[in-house]
Design a protein around this motif. Sequence first.
Motif, PDB file in Angstrom:
ATOM      1  N   GLN A  64      35.820  38.555  32.170  1.00 31.52           N
ATOM      2  CA  GLN A  64      35.155  39.029  33.388  1.00 31.52           C
ATOM      3  C   GLN A  64      35.930  38.527  34.597  1.00 31.52           C
ATOM      4  N   MET A  65      36.281  39.423  35.483  1.00 30.74           N
ATOM      5  CA  MET A  65      37.098  39.100  36.643  1.00 30.74           C
ATOM      6  C   MET A  65      36.341  39.426  37.932  1.00 30.74           C
ATOM      7  N   GLU A  66      36.838  38.864  39.031  1.00 23.78           N
ATOM      8  CA  GLU A  66      36.267  39.173  40.344  1.00 23.78           C
ATOM      9  C   GLU A  66      37.400  39.325  41.349  1.00 23.78           C
ATOM     10  N   ILE A  67      37.315  40.373  42.140  1.00 23.06           N
ATOM     11  CA  ILE A  67      38.259  40.590  43.238  1.00 23.06           C
ATOM     12  C   ILE A  67      37.480  40.531  44.549  1.00 23.06           C
ATOM     13  N   ASN A  68      37.972  39.712  45.479  1.00 27.71           N
ATOM     14  CA  ASN A  68      37.357  39.571  46.795  1.00 27.71           C
ATOM     15  C   ASN A  68      38.210  40.282  47.832  1.00 27.71           C
ATOM     16  N   LEU A  69      37.540  40.986  48.742  1.00 30.79           N
ATOM     17  CA  LEU A  69      38.236  41.737  49.784  1.00 30.79           C
ATOM     18  C   LEU A  69      38.078  41.039  51.128  1.00 30.79           C
ATOM     19  N   LEU A  70      39.001  41.296  52.021  1.00 33.27           N
ATOM     20  CA  LEU A  70      38.912  40.745  53.364  1.00 33.27           C
ATOM     21  C   LEU A  70      37.765  41.396  54.129  1.00 33.27           C
ATOM     22  N   HIS A  71      37.230  40.690  55.136  1.00 30.72           N
ATOM     23  CA  HIS A  71      36.099  41.230  55.889  1.00 30.72           C
ATOM     24  C   HIS A  71      36.581  42.277  56.891  1.00 30.72           C
ATOM     25  N   GLY A  72      35.654  43.179  57.241  1.00 29.17           N
ATOM     26  CA  GLY A  72      36.012  44.210  58.201  1.00 29.17           C
ATOM     27  C   GLY A  72      34.918  45.233  58.391  1.00 29.17           C
TER      28      GLY A  72
ATOM     29  N   GLY B  71      47.907  50.334  50.398  1.00 30.05           N
ATOM     30  CA  GLY B  71      47.484  49.619  51.592  1.00 30.05           C
ATOM     31  C   GLY B  71      46.145  48.937  51.427  1.00 30.05           C
ATOM     32  N   LEU B  72      45.781  48.583  50.193  1.00 32.55           N
ATOM     33  CA  LEU B  72      44.527  47.890  49.912  1.00 32.55           C
ATOM     34  C   LEU B  72      44.797  46.389  49.860  1.00 32.55           C
ATOM     35  N   GLU B  73      43.990  45.612  50.561  1.00 35.02           N
ATOM     36  CA  GLU B  73      44.234  44.176  50.681  1.00 35.02           C
ATOM     37  C   GLU B  73      43.271  43.378  49.808  1.00 35.02           C
ATOM     38  N   ILE B  74      43.822  42.647  48.853  1.00 36.30           N
ATOM     39  CA  ILE B  74      43.034  41.752  48.015  1.00 36.30           C
ATOM     40  C   ILE B  74      43.080  40.362  48.625  1.00 36.30           C
ATOM     41  N   ASP B  75      41.918  39.738  48.817  1.00 37.17           N
ATOM     42  CA  ASP B  75      41.860  38.380  49.332  1.00 37.17           C
ATOM     43  C   ASP B  75      42.141  37.395  48.197  1.00 37.17           C
TER      44      ASP B  75
END
Length: 466
Positions: free
Chosen positions: A225-233, A211-215
């Motif tokens: 090198q990678m980047e994962i952005n998450l939704l705001h909350g 149930g983890l949301e990746i933006d």
Amino acid sequence: MNKRKKPLKPREDARRGVASLEEAREWLKHRGIEDIECVVPDQAGVARGKMMPVSKFLAGPTMSMPGSILTQTITGDYPDDDADYQSDVADQDILFEPDFSTLTVVPWEGDPTAQLIHDGYHRDGRPVETAPRQVLRRMVELYHHQGWNPVVAPEIEFYLVRPNHDPDYQLEPPTGRSGRPEAARQSYSIAAINEFDDLFDDIYDFSEQQGLEIDTLIHEEGAAQMEINLLHGDPLILADQVFLFKRTIREAALRHDMYATFMAKPMSREPGSAMHIHQSVTDRETGRNIFSDEDGDPTPEFFAFIGGSQKYLPAVMCMLAPYVNSYRRLVRSSSAPVNTQWGYDNRTVGLRVPNSSPAGRRLENRLPSSDANPYLAIAASLACGYLGLMEGLKPGEPVTGSANSDEIDLPRSILEAVSLFEDCEELVEIFGKRFVSTYRAIKQAEYETFMQVISPWEREYLLLNV
């Protein structure tokens, strides 16, 4: 996910979180869960805790562990100069209560397993002052008392590297599907992401099951090198997600014979890794972003938040950059900021105001490194903005040109950073003397361990020349 013949009750079908022990009982039974990981984030953001059969957990979901797990250093040692800890020589147990809203599966385990994050409490019911999750919860409550809700959205950078079984050897990029490691900068390259398609498929699959949301997922500047952005909350929910994402990404990488590392500066000739934190504040009654007025213009509160960040962020750098290695990232003329200047859509400053609608107006703190404990980094960043709001501070003028070639006005080492934190009365009042004392002791103990290691630089330049 397996196809189901009939719809389930929402609480049973939820991938993440339930409301009570009884709902947890149904949730676990429905999935045939055999074991449960009772997890506590420590000062480094490392998952501590106990694994137990579901039957034992359901018979008594509160667990006890020695309080010393919250004073443990990253090397597994304990500080010997924490006055508060030493006063409790018996190292008595503290209680850890489950937060059922965090219940989720552990998708990489062979047997059906769940995980559940716990909060620390003293036996008289008081929250444990040094527990990172409680530290963040206390910071959020300060905003609530003013009628506000803080909102955050983290961005986490990390490297993929070849397995490194001997720490004396430098890290190297892994080999992708082409059979070649990256040899050039690949910012935003889709082809470079496609090199590791199978890995990212696992990351997305594991995340969905939890149930983890990746933006968004992007390739950053460095090699692999990678980047994962998450939704705001909500800050606590997002900190939980970063905590779980780090574990998820590491586990997925191991499946593909790679390491995923969140070290701030894992390779000397590559950029460092950051954990940028986007922040805004809403009114609890109306839901309105207090950083924008009715005409859509920035409010005094917005500028006060920036002013507080400028004034106090240097004094919380020990939580934004918590290790000796973290300060290798903060160098001039690099992609990392070196000061607390601010600007509109300017990626060279420490405090960036992204382009947005009035409802989405926010401040991006670009100082934290990806090695930071997400609970403490978010708490520290929000604390600075909170003090700015309370004191009605005003920021300096926004910077329009490059700011990361200017003088470094941040602490240059973990010891200097800890000293600034301990000497700031406003921050000590917010975080509490017990937490400040314990955190200082941990960081000093880690530094002493670091000083026992002789580096290649010393052998290169001192061995035959001094």
